[in-house]
Design an enzyme around this catalytic site. Sequence first.
Site, PDB file in Angstrom:
ATOM      1  N   TYR A 280     -15.775  -6.213   2.487  1.00  0.00           N
ATOM      2  CA  TYR A 280     -15.803  -5.490   1.207  1.00  0.00           C
ATOM      3  C   TYR A 280     -14.417  -5.309   0.600  1.00  0.00           C
ATOM      4  O   TYR A 280     -13.411  -5.612   1.212  1.00  0.00           O
ATOM      5  CB  TYR A 280     -16.560  -4.166   1.295  1.00  0.00           C
ATOM      6  CG  TYR A 280     -16.172  -3.118   2.299  1.00  0.00           C
ATOM      7  CD1 TYR A 280     -14.978  -3.113   2.987  1.00  0.00           C
ATOM      8  CD2 TYR A 280     -17.060  -2.051   2.544  1.00  0.00           C
ATOM      9  CE1 TYR A 280     -14.664  -2.122   3.877  1.00  0.00           C
ATOM     10  CE2 TYR A 280     -16.752  -1.049   3.438  1.00  0.00           C
ATOM     11  CZ  TYR A 280     -15.563  -1.082   4.102  1.00  0.00           C
ATOM     12  OH  TYR A 280     -15.263  -0.081   4.988  1.00  0.00           O
ATOM     13  N   GLU A 281     -14.419  -4.847  -0.642  1.00  0.00           N
ATOM     14  CA  GLU A 281     -13.213  -4.729  -1.482  1.00  0.00           C
ATOM     15  C   GLU A 281     -12.529  -6.072  -1.698  1.00  0.00           C
ATOM     16  O   GLU A 281     -11.312  -6.171  -1.810  1.00  0.00           O
ATOM     17  CB  GLU A 281     -12.218  -3.719  -0.878  1.00  0.00           C
ATOM     18  CG  GLU A 281     -12.808  -2.398  -0.445  1.00  0.00           C
ATOM     19  CD  GLU A 281     -13.670  -1.729  -1.509  1.00  0.00           C
ATOM     20  OE1 GLU A 281     -13.565  -2.088  -2.700  1.00  0.00           O
ATOM     21  OE2 GLU A 281     -14.462  -0.857  -1.159  1.00  0.00           O
TER      22      GLU A 281
END
Length: 594
Positions: A437-438
């Site tokens: 993620y990110e």
Amino acid sequence: MPAYKAPLRDFDFVLNELIKVQDIIPGLPGYEEATQDIFTSYLEAAAQFCESELAPLNRQADEEGCQFDPSTKAVTTPPGFKEAYKQYCELGFPALDCDPAYGGQGMPKSLAFPIMEMQCSSNVAWSMYPGLSHGAYAAIHAHGTEAQKASYLPRLVDGSWTGTMCLTEPHCGTDLGLLKTRAEPKADGSYRITGTKIFISAGEHDMSDNIIHLVLARLPDAPKDVKGISLFIVPKFLADGSRNTVACGSLEHKMGIKANATAVINLDEAQGWLIGEANKGLACMFTMMNAARLGCGMQGLGIGEASFQGALAYARERLQMRALTGAKCPDKPADPIIVHPDVRRMLLTQKAYTEAGRALTALLALQLDIEDKHPDAAQRQDAADLVALLTPVAKAFMTDNGFEAANMGMQVFGGHGFIREWGMEQLVRDCRISQIYEGTNGIQAIDLLGRKVLLDQGQKLRKFTKQIHQFCQANEGNDKLAEYIAPLSRLMKDVGEVTMGIGMASLQNKDEAGAAATDYLRLIGHLTYAWLWARMAEVAHASLGKGDDAFYQAKIATGRFYMAKLFPEVHTLLARIKGGAAPLMSLDEEHFAF
């Protein structure tokens, strides 16, 4: 679950002996009160909170997870989470590095980062609730109107409200140009926002009075690509106390971080307010995203530290076989497994990656403080350039290494590592998401090579490597650092040549940069860590004989291990980069089938 002990001695080494924050921080405008005593008191208080409150909740919270009630759309966090968050707020931690104009304490990032690491080590799922709130605070503080700041920041700062960022949609992850959530303007200046967001960490929970969602959406006349995305503030509860039409549709069933509520968020003409300029939402969101990427790196670091502590304690106690060189504990039926070379390989890999990662986060935190507060514009720009260059490295290299460290920790436990009650497999599961993620680590690699290096013809990279070159020059005749200086100097030359080669090849075929990116990021990661280990070794050698020799000898030995056993990966990385794109792209798509 292995007991967690905050590495306060190593924090002291990195902050005060290596980075020397006290030579810089109190001299920056606004940080005059951030003295050594303040640092010590905050770090000790955070250590106490993480060791005694957060760590004991971690394993049971993983077992129970968050509970979703479909009838009320409410989410209940695991037992103890809400109470721990209340205590966290009472201790003033949400306000630590926030603007005093909105109730913050105005402390530097150099203090906030080690506290974030402790939270990630002790309970990473819990840490995400205040972490996302701080990201929402940063975005509103940077881009909100004065009225928006006055309305939202004080409650985000005191922790009574929390925040999220809502980017991803079922059909749209990394490619935000595909985003469909729409925002219709209303006569009163607000917008009606409709759409579905997925994978929203801390998207719904019972820990705060309100949740402030920062939502990416499109205006009716917006361009179709990423240039047509706007950012909106969408609170769960409106100013009059009524419930907004934003609700949790379900919780995701995940591999790890089960105690963080990863929600599907449905917006049904929810009332929201534009933050920043129309169609410029992505730039606003990147204020939050860049902070989140450093936070992801901190998750890899924190979990790596927790796994190392658990593995080390177990290796000292677990009796299995005799040392190859003869019994080390003849009074016992077998020797502790820490005597075995392969177990030491795993423990030292964990230790070397973790301590270098801690040094990198301290370096970046100081650069963020300089960028924010230094009176000299040139120094602010240099700091900003270094943070921009190394943020994708921190996110990807630290999470890759953290996941490797967590896997090795589980391996040290042998069969017991595979059993849930020991807590080591949870660290593996919790760490795995940090690589995704990110912005996946592959995206970080493209960001580093494409945007941070090639786009400005290597200007940021040259600023960084100049520091390393100056260090190598200053220590050229230092026999105690010879094992660092020669390999660093060679790698500096190799990085320059391979960067030029990628740049030239990608002018003819852009796939060349894409093919090289992941290996290139790891190459820059090793360059960074080797430089930091050389600096740590320099400090450690100079400190011998002044007390605490065991600590400094351990630093020297760990640095030597890194250079002898981990750093040589650079030769493989260079060979792979030089292999080019053809081995990846020459296979026709239909030939992947079997």
